[in-house]
Design an enzyme around this catalytic site. Structure first.
Site, mmCIF file in Angstrom:
data_model
loop_
_atom_site.group_PDB
_atom_site.id
_atom_site.type_symbol
_atom_site.label_atom_id
_atom_site.label_comp_id
_atom_site.label_asym_id
_atom_site.label_seq_id
_atom_site.Cartn_x
_atom_site.Cartn_y
_atom_site.Cartn_z
ATOM 1 N N GLU A 93 10.189 -13.575 11.253
ATOM 2 C CA GLU A 93 10.666 -14.151 9.998
ATOM 3 C C GLU A 93 11.954 -14.952 10.230
ATOM 4 O O GLU A 93 12.148 -16.026 9.651
ATOM 5 C CB GLU A 93 10.928 -13.051 8.960
ATOM 6 C CG GLU A 93 9.684 -12.516 8.279
ATOM 7 C CD GLU A 93 9.151 -13.465 7.207
ATOM 8 O OE1 GLU A 93 9.709 -14.575 7.023
ATOM 9 O OE2 GLU A 93 8.161 -13.097 6.563
ATOM 10 N N CYS B 57 7.516 -9.665 5.196
ATOM 11 C CA CYS B 57 7.387 -10.861 4.369
ATOM 12 C C CYS B 57 7.338 -10.499 2.890
ATOM 13 O O CYS B 57 8.092 -11.042 2.083
ATOM 14 C CB CYS B 57 6.138 -11.648 4.763
ATOM 15 S SG CYS B 57 5.966 -13.202 3.848
#
Length: 228
Positions: free
Chosen positions: A217, A141
């Site tokens: 993600e 991230c």
């Protein structure tokens, strides 16, 4: 090392992720941010969910303070918590407020399944593992958004309505945070598993942490695109 110099461990993990990293960093959601074609409602749905995500992400970085073994690790972790809570989340609050969505509604938003899966995975990595496990789960991230922001800053359409989002992650301060976190991860791994990362017995498990978080993600972008 990567082109953006986010550290040796990140470069190795990113290479290992291969097609999964490409699906994450070049997802249709990301492409829509760049060319401006992303539907506004998809972006707002993503922002609401990402606000909730960042609440848990900040908690995970706070857990990193607890798991730290050095003062430098603690300083980087606390600086990241500050960046998340007092700066990155401000973009979400500002943008959503302009659309009539107050911060109280953001904080109370019901989490999507993709959000639950990702945030709880990261928190579990930190609670069941050590600092290295937590960093491997957090890295996609932090660095992924830095990479995406830096690329879109140079390639996005001049009139994209998502320029402010792009500028947030292309900003020198965010890029510096990515480099600081990358350097801290390298030092943390050298301390815990030795300087030869790829030959360390724990390396495959840490890489798998990174790969799983990268796939989550991808699911998070898709959640925003599908508005689920």
């Amino acid at each position: 090392m990567t082109t953006l110099d986010y550290g040796r461990a990140f470069g190795l993990w990113r290479s290992a992720a291969g097609a999964d990293w490409d699906m994450y960093s070049n997802h249709a959601f990301v492409a829509g941010l760049g060319d401006g074609s992303l539907p506004r409602q998809a972006f707002l749905h993503y922002l609401v969910q990402d606000y909730v995500f960042l609440v848990h992400f900040a908690r995970a970085w706070a857990l990193a303070v607890v798991k730290s073994e050095t003062l430098d690790e603690m300083k980087t972790a606390t600086a990241t918590v500050d960046g998340l809570v007092n700066h990155e989340m401000a973009l979400h609050v500002k943008t959503c407020a302009a659309e009539g969505i107050p911060e109280q509604q953001l904080y109370a938003a019901r989490e999507s399944a993709a959000n639950l899966a990702y945030t709880r995975y990261v928190l579990d990595a930190g609670q069941s593992g050590d600092f290295a496990d937590l960093m491997a789960a957090l890295a996609p991230c932090v660095m992924g958004y830095g990479e995406i922001g830096a690329r879109l800053a140079n390639t996005a359409a001049p009139d994209t309505p998502y320029r402010e989002w792009i500028d947030t992650y292309a900003d020198p301060a965010y890029q510096a945070l990515c480099r600081d976190v990358g350097a801290m991860i390298d030092s943390a791994l050298e301390r815990r598993i030795g300087p030869d990362f790829e030959t360390a017995p724990r390396w495959p498990r840490l890489t798998d942490r990174f790969l799983t978080a990268t796939r989550l993600e991808v699911d998070f972008w898709q959640m925003g695109l599908d508005r689920t």
